[in-house]
Design a protein around this motif. Sequence first.
Motif, PDB file in Angstrom:
ATOM      1  N   PHE B  81       0.827  -1.198   0.000  1.00  0.00           N
ATOM      2  CA  PHE B  81       0.000   0.000   0.000  1.00  0.00           C
ATOM      3  C   PHE B  81       0.862   1.249   0.000  1.00  0.00           C
ATOM      4  O   PHE B  81       1.981   1.251   0.504  1.00  0.00           O
ATOM      5  CB  PHE B  81      -0.892   0.011   1.240  1.00  0.00           C
ATOM      6  CG  PHE B  81      -1.968  -1.027   1.210  1.00  0.00           C
ATOM      7  CD1 PHE B  81      -3.252  -0.697   0.837  1.00  0.00           C
ATOM      8  CD2 PHE B  81      -1.689  -2.340   1.539  1.00  0.00           C
ATOM      9  CE1 PHE B  81      -4.241  -1.656   0.805  1.00  0.00           C
ATOM     10  CE2 PHE B  81      -2.675  -3.309   1.510  1.00  0.00           C
ATOM     11  CZ  PHE B  81      -3.956  -2.963   1.135  1.00  0.00           C
ATOM     12  N   SER B  83       0.413   3.777   1.808  1.00  0.00           N
ATOM     13  CA  SER B  83       0.661   4.171   3.198  1.00  0.00           C
ATOM     14  C   SER B  83       1.377   3.063   3.963  1.00  0.00           C
ATOM     15  O   SER B  83       1.530   3.154   5.164  1.00  0.00           O
ATOM     16  CB  SER B  83      -0.661   4.481   3.875  1.00  0.00           C
ATOM     17  OG  SER B  83      -1.496   3.333   3.822  1.00  0.00           O
ATOM     18  N   ALA B  85       0.568   0.554   5.419  1.00  0.00           N
ATOM     19  CA  ALA B  85      -0.405  -0.226   6.200  1.00  0.00           C
ATOM     20  C   ALA B  85       0.255  -1.313   7.033  1.00  0.00           C
ATOM     21  O   ALA B  85      -0.185  -2.457   7.045  1.00  0.00           O
ATOM     22  CB  ALA B  85      -1.474  -0.831   5.273  1.00  0.00           C
ATOM     23  N   LEU B  86       1.313  -0.972   7.734  1.00  0.00           N
ATOM     24  CA  LEU B  86       1.927  -1.936   8.655  1.00  0.00           C
ATOM     25  C   LEU B  86       1.088  -1.976   9.925  1.00  0.00           C
ATOM     26  O   LEU B  86       0.544  -0.960  10.342  1.00  0.00           O
ATOM     27  CB  LEU B  86       3.361  -1.499   8.985  1.00  0.00           C
ATOM     28  CG  LEU B  86       4.289  -1.397   7.776  1.00  0.00           C
ATOM     29  CD1 LEU B  86       5.652  -0.899   8.213  1.00  0.00           C
ATOM     30  CD2 LEU B  86       4.403  -2.727   7.076  1.00  0.00           C
ATOM     31  N   TYR B  87       1.007  -3.158  10.536  1.00  0.00           N
ATOM     32  CA  TYR B  87       0.249  -3.275  11.784  1.00  0.00           C
ATOM     33  C   TYR B  87       1.064  -2.629  12.900  1.00  0.00           C
ATOM     34  O   TYR B  87       2.134  -3.120  13.243  1.00  0.00           O
ATOM     35  CB  TYR B  87      -0.048  -4.735  12.101  1.00  0.00           C
ATOM     36  CG  TYR B  87      -0.678  -5.462  10.927  1.00  0.00           C
ATOM     37  CD1 TYR B  87      -1.890  -5.031  10.401  1.00  0.00           C
ATOM     38  CD2 TYR B  87      -0.051  -6.529  10.316  1.00  0.00           C
ATOM     39  CE1 TYR B  87      -2.462  -5.664   9.318  1.00  0.00           C
ATOM     40  CE2 TYR B  87      -0.625  -7.174   9.228  1.00  0.00           C
ATOM     41  CZ  TYR B  87      -1.823  -6.740   8.730  1.00  0.00           C
ATOM     42  OH  TYR B  87      -2.392  -7.357   7.654  1.00  0.00           O
ATOM     43  N   PRO B  88       0.579  -1.535  13.472  1.00  0.00           N
ATOM     44  CA  PRO B  88       1.430  -0.714  14.344  1.00  0.00           C
ATOM     45  C   PRO B  88       1.856  -1.403  15.638  1.00  0.00           C
ATOM     46  O   PRO B  88       2.905  -1.098  16.166  1.00  0.00           O
ATOM     47  CB  PRO B  88       0.561   0.516  14.645  1.00  0.00           C
ATOM     48  CG  PRO B  88      -0.813   0.157  14.236  1.00  0.00           C
ATOM     49  CD  PRO B  88      -0.740  -0.955  13.259  1.00  0.00           C
ATOM     50  N   HIS B  89       1.028  -2.350  16.127  1.00  0.00           N
ATOM     51  CA  HIS B  89       1.371  -2.956  17.419  1.00  0.00           C
ATOM     52  C   HIS B  89       2.234  -4.187  17.262  1.00  0.00           C
ATOM     53  O   HIS B  89       2.651  -4.773  18.231  1.00  0.00           O
ATOM     54  CB  HIS B  89       0.080  -3.328  18.147  1.00  0.00           C
ATOM     55  CG  HIS B  89      -0.753  -4.280  17.344  1.00  0.00           C
ATOM     56  ND1 HIS B  89      -1.480  -3.861  16.254  1.00  0.00           N
ATOM     57  CD2 HIS B  89      -0.924  -5.610  17.432  1.00  0.00           C
ATOM     58  CE1 HIS B  89      -2.078  -4.904  15.718  1.00  0.00           C
ATOM     59  NE2 HIS B  89      -1.760  -5.973  16.405  1.00  0.00           N
ATOM     60  N   MET B  90       2.470  -4.591  16.008  1.00  0.00           N
ATOM     61  CA  MET B  90       3.304  -5.780  15.802  1.00  0.00           C
ATOM     62  C   MET B  90       4.722  -5.359  15.461  1.00  0.00           C
ATOM     63  O   MET B  90       4.935  -4.304  14.871  1.00  0.00           O
ATOM     64  CB  MET B  90       2.759  -6.618  14.633  1.00  0.00           C
ATOM     65  CG  MET B  90       1.397  -7.202  14.861  1.00  0.00           C
ATOM     66  SD  MET B  90       0.987  -8.275  13.465  1.00  0.00           S
ATOM     67  CE  MET B  90      -0.782  -8.408  13.654  1.00  0.00           C
ATOM     68  N   TYR B  98       2.990 -12.257   9.348  1.00  0.00           N
ATOM     69  CA  TYR B  98       1.533 -12.317   9.547  1.00  0.00           C
ATOM     70  C   TYR B  98       0.785 -13.090   8.453  1.00  0.00           C
ATOM     71  O   TYR B  98      -0.035 -13.965   8.755  1.00  0.00           O
ATOM     72  CB  TYR B  98       0.971 -10.907   9.708  1.00  0.00           C
ATOM     73  CG  TYR B  98      -0.486 -10.876  10.076  1.00  0.00           C
ATOM     74  CD1 TYR B  98      -0.906 -11.211  11.354  1.00  0.00           C
ATOM     75  CD2 TYR B  98      -1.450 -10.516   9.142  1.00  0.00           C
ATOM     76  CE1 TYR B  98      -2.246 -11.193  11.693  1.00  0.00           C
ATOM     77  CE2 TYR B  98      -2.786 -10.495   9.474  1.00  0.00           C
ATOM     78  CZ  TYR B  98      -3.182 -10.832  10.746  1.00  0.00           C
ATOM     79  OH  TYR B  98      -4.512 -10.817  11.074  1.00  0.00           O
ATOM     80  N   PRO B  99       1.041 -12.806   7.171  1.00  0.00           N
ATOM     81  CA  PRO B  99       0.308 -13.555   6.144  1.00  0.00           C
ATOM     82  C   PRO B  99       0.581 -15.058   6.201  1.00  0.00           C
ATOM     83  O   PRO B  99      -0.296 -15.853   5.859  1.00  0.00           O
ATOM     84  CB  PRO B  99       0.813 -12.975   4.816  1.00  0.00           C
ATOM     85  CG  PRO B  99       1.830 -11.972   5.138  1.00  0.00           C
ATOM     86  CD  PRO B  99       1.921 -11.778   6.600  1.00  0.00           C
ATOM     87  N   LYS B 102      -1.561 -16.426   9.117  1.00  0.00           N
ATOM     88  CA  LYS B 102      -2.972 -16.520   8.764  1.00  0.00           C
ATOM     89  C   LYS B 102      -3.231 -17.634   7.771  1.00  0.00           C
ATOM     90  O   LYS B 102      -4.366 -18.051   7.575  1.00  0.00           O
ATOM     91  CB  LYS B 102      -3.466 -15.192   8.170  1.00  0.00           C
ATOM     92  CG  LYS B 102      -3.619 -14.094   9.189  1.00  0.00           C
ATOM     93  CD  LYS B 102      -4.616 -14.456  10.252  1.00  0.00           C
ATOM     94  CE  LYS B 102      -3.961 -14.325  11.613  1.00  0.00           C
ATOM     95  NZ  LYS B 102      -4.798 -14.747  12.728  1.00  0.00           N
ATOM     96  N   ARG B 146       6.445  -8.044   3.685  1.00  0.00           N
ATOM     97  CA  ARG B 146       5.187  -8.714   3.995  1.00  0.00           C
ATOM     98  C   ARG B 146       4.545  -9.259   2.714  1.00  0.00           C
ATOM     99  O   ARG B 146       3.863 -10.270   2.733  1.00  0.00           O
ATOM    100  CB  ARG B 146       4.236  -7.727   4.685  1.00  0.00           C
ATOM    101  CG  ARG B 146       3.027  -8.388   5.277  1.00  0.00           C
ATOM    102  CD  ARG B 146       2.207  -7.422   6.085  1.00  0.00           C
ATOM    103  NE  ARG B 146       1.760  -6.300   5.286  1.00  0.00           N
ATOM    104  CZ  ARG B 146       1.083  -5.263   5.766  1.00  0.00           C
ATOM    105  NH1 ARG B 146       0.806  -5.195   7.047  1.00  0.00           N
ATOM    106  NH2 ARG B 146       0.698  -4.289   4.983  1.00  0.00           N
TER     107      ARG B 146
END
Lengths: 299, 377
Positions: B81, B83, B85-90, B98-99, B102, B146
């Motif tokens: 993306f 922006s 779009a990284l997961y801020p708390h990880m 992550y992918p 999941k 990612r």
Amino acid sequence: MATRPKTLLERHYALLGLALIAPTVLVFCAVIVYPLISAIYLSLFSIFTPTLEGEWVGLANYRELLTSGDFWSALRVNLIWTIGTLTLQIVAGVGMALILHQNIWFRSLARSLILFPYFVSTVVAVLVWKWLFNDLYGILNHLMMTAGIIDWPIDYLGMMPNALISVILVGAWKYFPFVVIAVLARLQTIPDALYEAARIDGAGPVARFFDVTLPQLRDVLVVIIMLRAIWDFKEFDLIFLLTGGGPVNSTETLPLLVYKEAFALNQMGMASAYAVVMMLIMLVFMILYVRRTRSVDGA
Amino acid sequence: MADVTFSNVQKHFGAFRAVQDLNLDIREGEFVSLLGPSGCGKTTTLRMLAGLEFPTSGEIRIGDRVVNDVAPGKRDIAMVFQSYALYPHMTVGENIAYPLKKRGVEKAERARMLKDTADMLQLTPLLRRKPRELSGGQQQRVALGRALVRDPKVFLLDEPLSNLDAKLRGHMRAELIELHRRLGRTMVYVTHDQLEAMTMSDRIAVMEGGKLQQFAPPQEVYREPSNRFVAGFIGTPGMTIIDGALSGSPGAWRFDAPGISVEARHLGPDAAEGAASMGVRPEALTIGTGDTPATLRLVEQTGHENIVVVSIGDIRMTGRTTPDKVWSPGEEVMISIDPDMPHFFADGPNGKRLNAKPSPRGNEPSHSLSNLSEVSP
Ligand SMILES: Nc1ncnc2c1ncn2[C@@H]1O[C@H](COP(=O)(O)OP(=O)(O)OP(=O)(O)O)[C@@H](O)[C@H]1O
Ligand SMILES: [Mg+2]
């Protein structure tokens, strides 16, 4: 500290600052510090409320308080009430916020309706609920009996554990909109791209909630829980109006006990002692809250 | 073999047509850029391919599979993306893995793949950091990581370099080219920066107003723009486009505009008498010698050359000269247009190209392209 002489402008600003803050400090002293100190002072006397005459008893009030069953029973009820209603508020609040955050067509209407319980005055809310709960002509019993769920009317407020459960439910109903507003505001700031990235990464709706939404809500939830815990712990009017602490004293929380001591039993000194102990308990919440918000800001 | 196919794809937002009649065949392993001005539907096209937006009509295929009804997570694509779009708390490591998590990749395997990806992108020392503790360029690499980690069939990138400063952008551009070469995966890259599109792509899809204007390799887009819009959009400094009229007959066409009259060579069968336009790239213009009088308007010194704007009546044309020539604005100069180099277009803002195929004398592709990349800011 450098001892550089202050310039005229600096001194001017210092004076101005003092002048601006002074009214707040004075009001703060008048409405918070003075009552606090006088409560502590009163708690050391045995006072007859109508005449406000009393004699010095030292810590006797506290000794009596800690050894009487009333205090511990009220504290127990208080904790059950606080934890119960707070949990429901959070669960219902977050759930409702998630629903309202979706693109549903009646969203803006629903958003304003949901605030209704929070804005309606406690007295009115209690009157309405008392009417709904009424065992003779209450609509709740009527509906449940018509639907065949129950054979006999349920006494919602005059029996245990019904009374405590009812109080907890009404408390949750009254205050969950606060959670909705706060959570909804936070939800709206979570970037859509995070959800889209999660979808592409293979996360389903549940995983998206736990991996994207919840971590983002954590900070705001901590603040909400602290604030609501403090407010619920000292809740008076809702419980007092709904059950008056009854049946007997099974829904009597500490604030109700303070009221009873002061104005029913006319023991102003004893009431002050209860109030001081309550304040100490809330101080724990308060310290947690202040520390927590500070660390959130610092992060 | 086509790897990604758009067939008659339309996307409407209410009455607004964001993408119209899109037909696109992207080959396996190809690097394709979607290029166009802001609002032309690039992101919408990419998001339809990702499954984040649904086409109003038409069909999208990845491989042999129609994916119109396939969820984004099941399309075997990865997206970077704008922006990030990284997961801020990880942490960085958790973000990249992550992918895999999941998709139920087991832990040991996950660790191995994470390590490979982190090594490739030089992220290993950063794996324990949170995204907010990274610089923009590092965040960009994490986002890339990612996407890379699970080796999808198609990579989608939406202006991934636009948040970086010019120098880092140049660096990441080279890294992406290298990465594409190494992985050999299909990549669809959205950009409004023609330099990125020209330097990185196997083919460029130029879009405007929701419509595909041309889909061709970079040099062809530059040398044989399919219409007037593409001609004006590609190239820095841009092509000068002059409105005028064609007259004559096949084999002996002339183009006339106020103050300009040139022989129009290399016209194809579509040429006809009447209103038309002529496009002149800066390198087709000779300034200082020639038979057409013009007034010098502006000289921009870039260091290795001068960009010169001259005017003939109301017509302004851009050319380039060597930096040793000294000009001053207002001066009268003679110019000439190389008769083998102009492009001709039918009337209208998207007027079709009228030149014969293959294109007129080379236009020296390597020369033009190197100029383009050097001049761009
Ligand atoms: N969700 C939406 N609802 C309505 N209109 C939209 C929506 N998304 C995009 N559009 C419109 O569709 C058009 C194309 O948008 P798109 O985001 O694809 O442009 P773009 O080519 O990516 O532009 P940019 O270079 O500015 O990112 C724009 O005019 C935009 O306003
Ligand atoms: Mg875009």
